[in-house]
Scaffold this motif. Structure first.
Motif, short mmCIF file in Angstrom:
data_model
loop_
_atom_site.label_atom_id
_atom_site.label_comp_id
_atom_site.label_asym_id
_atom_site.label_seq_id
_atom_site.Cartn_x
_atom_site.Cartn_y
_atom_site.Cartn_z
N ASN A 110 5.53 23.76 -10.27
CA ASN A 110 6.95 23.66 -9.96
C ASN A 110 7.22 23.00 -8.62
O ASN A 110 8.38 22.80 -8.24
N VAL A 111 6.16 22.70 -7.87
CA VAL A 111 6.31 22.13 -6.54
C VAL A 111 5.51 20.83 -6.45
O VAL A 111 4.39 20.74 -6.96
N VAL A 112 6.12 19.83 -5.82
CA VAL A 112 5.42 18.58 -5.56
C VAL A 112 5.31 18.42 -4.06
O VAL A 112 6.31 18.43 -3.34
N HIS A 113 4.07 18.30 -3.56
CA HIS A 113 3.83 18.14 -2.13
C HIS A 113 3.78 16.65 -1.80
O HIS A 113 3.05 15.88 -2.42
N MET A 114 4.55 16.24 -0.82
CA MET A 114 4.57 14.85 -0.39
C MET A 114 3.60 14.72 0.79
O MET A 114 3.86 15.18 1.90
N VAL A 115 2.45 14.12 0.53
CA VAL A 115 1.39 14.03 1.53
C VAL A 115 1.35 12.62 2.11
O VAL A 115 1.05 11.66 1.39
N PRO A 116 1.65 12.46 3.40
CA PRO A 116 1.53 11.12 4.01
C PRO A 116 0.10 10.61 3.92
O PRO A 116 -0.86 11.35 4.18
N VAL A 117 -0.04 9.37 3.56
CA VAL A 117 -1.37 8.80 3.37
C VAL A 117 -2.20 8.86 4.65
O VAL A 117 -3.42 9.07 4.60
N GLU A 118 -1.56 8.71 5.81
CA GLU A 118 -2.33 8.72 7.06
C GLU A 118 -2.94 10.08 7.36
O GLU A 118 -3.85 10.19 8.19
N PRO A 153 0.83 -1.22 0.00
CA PRO A 153 0.00 0.00 0.00
C PRO A 153 0.86 1.26 0.00
O PRO A 153 1.97 1.29 0.55
N LEU A 154 0.35 2.30 -0.64
CA LEU A 154 1.05 3.57 -0.67
C LEU A 154 1.18 4.15 0.73
O LEU A 154 0.30 3.99 1.57
N THR A 155 2.29 4.85 0.95
CA THR A 155 2.48 5.58 2.21
C THR A 155 2.55 7.07 1.98
O THR A 155 2.33 7.86 2.90
N LEU A 156 2.85 7.48 0.74
CA LEU A 156 2.93 8.90 0.39
C LEU A 156 2.20 9.13 -0.93
O LEU A 156 2.24 8.29 -1.83
N LEU A 157 1.55 10.28 -1.04
CA LEU A 157 0.96 10.72 -2.29
C LEU A 157 1.75 11.92 -2.79
O LEU A 157 1.95 12.88 -2.04
#
Length: 291
Positions: free
Chosen positions: A195-203, A183-187
Protein backbone atom coordinates in the motif's frame (compact mmCIF):
# COMPACT_ATOMS: atom_id res chain seq x y z
CA UNK A 1 38.00 -41.70 -24.44
CA UNK A 2 37.25 -38.19 -25.68
CA UNK A 3 33.85 -36.87 -24.62
CA UNK A 4 31.38 -36.12 -27.39
CA UNK A 5 30.88 -32.40 -28.11
CA UNK A 6 27.73 -30.80 -26.72
CA UNK A 7 25.56 -27.92 -27.95
CA UNK A 8 22.69 -25.68 -26.93
CA UNK A 9 20.16 -24.18 -29.34
CA UNK A 10 18.42 -20.94 -28.35
CA UNK A 11 15.48 -20.28 -30.66
CA UNK A 12 11.98 -19.12 -29.71
CA UNK A 13 10.33 -20.64 -32.79
CA UNK A 14 9.92 -24.32 -31.97
CA UNK A 15 9.72 -25.57 -35.56
CA UNK A 16 12.92 -23.74 -36.54
CA UNK A 17 14.71 -25.15 -33.49
CA UNK A 18 13.59 -28.69 -34.33
CA UNK A 19 14.64 -28.26 -37.97
CA UNK A 20 18.11 -27.05 -36.92
CA UNK A 21 18.48 -29.94 -34.48
CA UNK A 22 17.46 -32.48 -37.12
CA UNK A 23 19.87 -31.05 -39.70
CA UNK A 24 22.69 -31.05 -37.15
CA UNK A 25 22.01 -34.73 -36.47
CA UNK A 26 22.48 -35.43 -40.18
CA UNK A 27 25.66 -33.46 -40.81
CA UNK A 28 27.30 -33.89 -37.37
CA UNK A 29 25.96 -37.06 -35.70
CA UNK A 30 28.47 -36.90 -32.84
CA UNK A 31 27.22 -33.52 -31.64
CA UNK A 32 24.96 -33.91 -28.62
CA UNK A 33 22.26 -31.22 -28.70
CA UNK A 34 21.10 -31.61 -25.13
CA UNK A 35 19.27 -28.35 -24.53
CA UNK A 36 16.82 -26.07 -26.32
CA UNK A 37 16.18 -22.64 -24.81
CA UNK A 38 13.08 -20.74 -25.91
CA UNK A 39 14.26 -17.29 -24.92
CA UNK A 40 17.46 -15.43 -24.12
CA UNK A 41 17.13 -15.62 -20.33
CA UNK A 42 16.60 -19.38 -20.45
CA UNK A 43 19.59 -19.69 -22.79
CA UNK A 44 21.88 -18.02 -20.24
CA UNK A 45 20.63 -20.21 -17.41
CA UNK A 46 20.97 -23.43 -19.41
CA UNK A 47 24.39 -22.51 -20.83
CA UNK A 48 25.89 -21.73 -17.42
CA UNK A 49 24.41 -24.93 -15.99
CA UNK A 50 25.38 -27.32 -18.79
CA UNK A 51 28.54 -25.57 -20.09
CA UNK A 52 28.15 -26.77 -23.70
CA UNK A 53 30.93 -26.61 -26.25
CA UNK A 54 28.81 -24.80 -28.86
CA UNK A 55 26.01 -22.23 -28.63
CA UNK A 56 23.60 -21.62 -31.50
CA UNK A 57 21.98 -18.28 -30.56
CA UNK A 58 19.12 -16.67 -32.42
CA UNK A 59 19.76 -12.92 -32.66
CA UNK A 60 16.16 -11.93 -31.90
CA UNK A 61 14.49 -13.68 -28.97
CA UNK A 62 12.14 -12.74 -26.14
CA UNK A 63 13.94 -11.55 -23.02
CA UNK A 64 17.61 -11.19 -23.83
CA UNK A 65 18.61 -11.02 -27.47
CA UNK A 66 21.18 -13.48 -28.74
CA UNK A 67 23.91 -10.86 -28.31
CA UNK A 68 22.81 -10.03 -24.77
CA UNK A 69 22.65 -13.73 -23.92
CA UNK A 70 26.16 -14.22 -25.27
CA UNK A 71 27.40 -11.32 -23.17
CA UNK A 72 25.81 -12.73 -20.00
CA UNK A 73 27.26 -16.19 -20.64
CA UNK A 74 30.76 -14.82 -21.21
CA UNK A 75 30.53 -12.69 -18.06
CA UNK A 76 29.74 -15.63 -15.79
CA UNK A 77 31.55 -18.45 -17.62
CA UNK A 78 33.69 -20.43 -15.12
CA UNK A 79 37.24 -19.16 -14.87
CA UNK A 80 39.77 -21.58 -16.32
CA UNK A 81 37.26 -23.26 -18.67
CA UNK A 82 37.48 -22.56 -22.39
CA UNK A 83 34.72 -20.31 -23.68
CA UNK A 84 32.01 -21.91 -25.83
CA UNK A 85 32.06 -21.52 -29.59
CA UNK A 86 29.26 -19.17 -30.63
CA UNK A 87 27.21 -19.31 -33.82
CA UNK A 88 24.61 -16.59 -34.32
CA UNK A 89 21.43 -17.38 -36.26
CA UNK A 90 19.67 -14.48 -37.93
CA UNK A 91 17.56 -13.39 -40.87
CA UNK A 92 19.71 -10.31 -41.47
CA UNK A 93 22.80 -10.85 -43.59
CA UNK A 94 24.61 -7.56 -42.88
CA UNK A 95 24.01 -7.83 -39.15
CA UNK A 96 25.22 -11.43 -39.11
CA UNK A 97 28.44 -10.43 -40.82
CA UNK A 98 29.09 -7.81 -38.15
CA UNK A 99 28.56 -10.40 -35.44
CA UNK A 100 30.76 -12.94 -37.18
CA UNK A 101 33.60 -10.50 -37.67
CA UNK A 102 33.55 -9.40 -34.03
CA UNK A 103 33.15 -12.42 -31.80
CA UNK A 104 31.30 -15.39 -33.29
CA UNK A 105 32.83 -18.45 -34.88
CA UNK A 106 30.24 -18.31 -37.65
CA UNK A 107 26.71 -17.26 -38.50
CA UNK A 108 23.71 -18.91 -40.11
CA UNK A 109 20.99 -17.16 -42.09
CA UNK A 110 17.35 -18.15 -41.79
CA UNK A 111 16.11 -20.35 -43.25
CA UNK A 112 19.21 -22.42 -42.56
CA UNK A 113 20.52 -24.14 -45.67
CA UNK A 114 21.99 -27.67 -45.28
CA UNK A 115 25.15 -26.88 -47.26
CA UNK A 116 25.82 -23.75 -45.21
CA UNK A 117 25.23 -25.60 -41.94
CA UNK A 118 27.58 -28.38 -43.06
CA UNK A 119 30.32 -25.81 -43.67
CA UNK A 120 29.72 -24.30 -40.22
CA UNK A 121 29.89 -27.74 -38.60
CA UNK A 122 33.19 -28.46 -40.35
CA UNK A 123 34.59 -25.20 -39.01
CA UNK A 124 33.39 -25.99 -35.49
CA UNK A 125 34.85 -29.49 -35.65
CA UNK A 126 38.20 -28.05 -36.67
CA UNK A 127 38.20 -25.61 -33.77
CA UNK A 128 37.21 -28.22 -31.21
CA UNK A 129 39.83 -30.59 -32.58
CA UNK A 130 42.50 -27.91 -32.30
CA UNK A 131 41.50 -27.21 -28.71
CA UNK A 132 41.81 -30.86 -27.75
CA UNK A 133 45.10 -31.49 -29.54
CA UNK A 134 48.02 -32.17 -27.17
CA UNK A 135 50.13 -29.06 -26.70
CA UNK A 136 47.67 -26.80 -28.51
CA UNK A 137 48.76 -23.18 -28.23
CA UNK A 138 47.47 -19.81 -29.38
CA UNK A 139 49.12 -20.12 -32.79
CA UNK A 140 47.47 -23.48 -33.38
CA UNK A 141 44.07 -22.15 -32.41
CA UNK A 142 44.51 -19.04 -34.55
CA UNK A 143 45.31 -21.20 -37.56
CA UNK A 144 42.27 -23.39 -36.97
CA UNK A 145 39.95 -20.45 -36.38
CA UNK A 146 41.04 -18.28 -39.25
CA UNK A 147 41.48 -14.53 -39.17
CA UNK A 148 38.27 -13.83 -37.23
CA UNK A 149 38.13 -16.87 -34.98
CA UNK A 150 37.11 -16.16 -31.41
CA UNK A 151 39.23 -18.81 -29.70
CA UNK A 152 42.30 -16.61 -29.52
CA UNK A 153 40.35 -13.82 -27.79
CA UNK A 154 40.39 -13.74 -23.99
CA UNK A 155 37.05 -13.39 -22.25
CA UNK A 156 37.56 -9.68 -21.63
CA UNK A 157 38.17 -8.99 -25.33
CA UNK A 158 35.13 -11.01 -26.37
CA UNK A 159 32.98 -9.16 -23.85
CA UNK A 160 34.26 -5.81 -25.14
CA UNK A 161 33.45 -6.84 -28.71
CA UNK A 162 29.95 -7.94 -27.74
CA UNK A 163 29.31 -4.60 -26.04
CA UNK A 164 30.52 -2.71 -29.11
CA UNK A 165 28.25 -4.79 -31.33
CA UNK A 166 25.29 -4.21 -29.00
CA UNK A 167 25.95 -0.47 -29.03
CA UNK A 168 26.23 -0.44 -32.82
CA UNK A 169 23.01 -2.43 -33.23
CA UNK A 170 21.17 -0.10 -30.85
CA UNK A 171 22.36 2.91 -32.82
CA UNK A 172 21.17 1.45 -36.10
CA UNK A 173 17.83 0.31 -34.69
CA UNK A 174 18.60 -3.28 -35.71
CA UNK A 175 17.40 -4.65 -32.39
CA UNK A 176 14.59 -2.10 -32.14
CA UNK A 177 16.14 -0.64 -29.01
CA UNK A 178 14.22 2.29 -27.51
CA UNK A 179 15.85 5.69 -27.47
CA UNK A 180 17.83 6.27 -24.30
CA UNK A 181 15.99 8.60 -21.91
CA UNK A 182 17.52 10.88 -19.30
CA UNK A 183 18.99 8.92 -16.35
CA UNK A 184 16.63 8.11 -13.51
CA UNK A 185 16.66 10.39 -10.48
CA UNK A 186 14.11 8.50 -8.35
CA UNK A 187 13.31 4.82 -7.87
CA UNK A 188 9.71 3.97 -6.96
CA UNK A 189 9.98 1.05 -4.55
CA UNK A 190 6.95 -0.83 -3.23
CA UNK A 191 6.60 -1.28 0.51
CA UNK A 192 6.12 -4.68 2.14
CA UNK A 193 2.38 -4.09 2.60
CA UNK A 194 1.84 -3.17 -1.03
CA UNK A 195 0.00 0.00 0.00
CA UNK A 196 3.05 2.27 0.20
CA UNK A 197 5.47 3.37 -2.49
CA UNK A 198 8.84 4.66 -1.28
CA UNK A 199 10.46 7.32 -3.45
CA UNK A 200 14.19 6.63 -3.20
CA UNK A 201 16.57 9.24 -4.68
CA UNK A 202 19.06 7.52 -6.94
CA UNK A 203 22.00 9.31 -5.30
CA UNK A 204 21.15 7.56 -2.02
CA UNK A 205 21.51 4.09 -3.54
CA UNK A 206 24.68 2.26 -2.46
CA UNK A 207 24.22 -0.79 -4.64
CA UNK A 208 21.62 -2.77 -6.58
CA UNK A 209 21.43 -6.55 -6.60
CA UNK A 210 19.40 -8.96 -8.72
CA UNK A 211 16.93 -11.05 -6.71
CA UNK A 212 14.89 -13.39 -8.91
CA UNK A 213 12.34 -11.16 -10.69
CA UNK A 214 13.15 -8.22 -8.47
CA UNK A 215 16.07 -5.90 -7.77
CA UNK A 216 17.18 -5.17 -4.21
CA UNK A 217 17.76 -1.46 -3.73
CA UNK A 218 20.27 -0.94 -0.92
CA UNK A 219 20.79 2.45 0.67
CA UNK A 220 22.97 3.27 3.69
CA UNK A 221 20.17 2.43 6.13
CA UNK A 222 17.38 0.67 4.22
CA UNK A 223 16.55 -2.03 1.71
CA UNK A 224 13.73 -1.97 -0.84
CA UNK A 225 12.55 -4.07 -3.76
CA UNK A 226 11.53 -3.00 -7.24
CA UNK A 227 9.79 -5.32 -9.66
CA UNK A 228 12.09 -5.11 -12.63
CA UNK A 229 15.21 -6.83 -13.85
CA UNK A 230 18.72 -5.51 -13.44
CA UNK A 231 19.12 -5.72 -17.21
CA UNK A 232 16.16 -3.37 -17.75
CA UNK A 233 17.27 -0.99 -15.01
CA UNK A 234 20.92 -0.60 -16.00
CA UNK A 235 20.37 1.48 -19.20
CA UNK A 236 18.29 3.95 -17.16
CA UNK A 237 21.15 4.77 -14.78
CA UNK A 238 24.01 7.21 -15.25
CA UNK A 239 26.92 5.03 -16.37
CA UNK A 240 29.41 7.45 -14.84
CA UNK A 241 27.86 7.01 -11.39
CA UNK A 242 26.72 3.41 -11.43
CA UNK A 243 29.15 0.65 -12.36
CA UNK A 244 28.19 -2.91 -13.11
CA UNK A 245 30.68 -5.12 -11.27
CA UNK A 246 28.96 -8.48 -11.72
CA UNK A 247 26.11 -9.81 -13.81
CA UNK A 248 23.88 -9.43 -10.76
CA UNK A 249 25.37 -6.35 -9.08
CA UNK A 250 25.55 -2.61 -9.80
CA UNK A 251 27.31 -0.30 -7.35
CA UNK A 252 27.39 3.47 -6.98
CA UNK A 253 31.02 4.41 -7.68
CA UNK A 254 31.33 6.96 -4.89
CA UNK A 255 30.03 4.40 -2.37
CA UNK A 256 33.15 2.26 -2.89
CA UNK A 257 35.76 2.76 -0.19
CA UNK A 258 38.39 0.36 -1.55
CA UNK A 259 38.89 -2.54 -3.93
CA UNK A 260 40.96 -5.45 -2.63
CA UNK A 261 42.57 -8.03 -4.91
CA UNK A 262 43.43 -11.40 -3.33
CA UNK A 263 46.21 -13.83 -4.23
CA UNK A 264 44.01 -15.50 -6.87
CA UNK A 265 43.41 -12.14 -8.56
CA UNK A 266 39.77 -11.89 -7.43
CA UNK A 267 38.56 -8.41 -6.54
CA UNK A 268 36.22 -7.53 -3.67
CA UNK A 269 34.70 -4.13 -2.96
CA UNK A 270 34.41 -2.64 0.54
CA UNK A 271 31.75 0.04 0.87
CA UNK A 272 31.68 3.29 2.83
CA UNK A 273 28.24 2.95 4.41
CA UNK A 274 27.42 -0.76 4.27
CA UNK A 275 29.01 -3.89 5.79
CA UNK A 276 28.52 -6.03 2.68
CA UNK A 277 31.57 -6.96 0.62
CA UNK A 278 30.77 -7.17 -3.09
CA UNK A 279 32.46 -9.67 -5.39
CA UNK A 280 33.66 -8.34 -8.75
CA UNK A 281 33.40 -10.61 -11.78
CA UNK A 282 36.77 -11.27 -13.40
CA UNK A 283 35.50 -9.56 -16.53
CA UNK A 284 34.90 -6.29 -14.66
CA UNK A 285 38.04 -6.54 -12.53
CA UNK A 286 40.22 -4.51 -14.98
CA UNK A 287 38.16 -1.44 -14.03
CA UNK A 288 39.83 -1.50 -10.61
CA UNK A 289 43.43 -0.69 -11.35
CA UNK A 290 45.50 1.97 -9.66
CA UNK A 291 45.89 5.20 -11.59
Amino acid sequence: MTALPTALIAEDEHLLAQALKAELARCWPELQVRHHAQDGDEAVEMALDALPDVLFLDIRMPGRTGLEAAQAVVEDWPEGRTLPLIVFVTAYDQYALQAFESCAVDYLLKPVQPARLAATCKRLQGLLGARQAPGADAATLRSAAGSSGQTTEPAQDMLSQLRQLLAASAGSGELLSPARAAPLTLLQCAGTSGNVVHMVPVEEVVFLEAADKYVRVITATQEHLIRTSLRELLPQLDANQFWQVHRGTIVQARAIERAVRDEQGKVQLHLRQRPEVLAVSRLYAPRFKGM
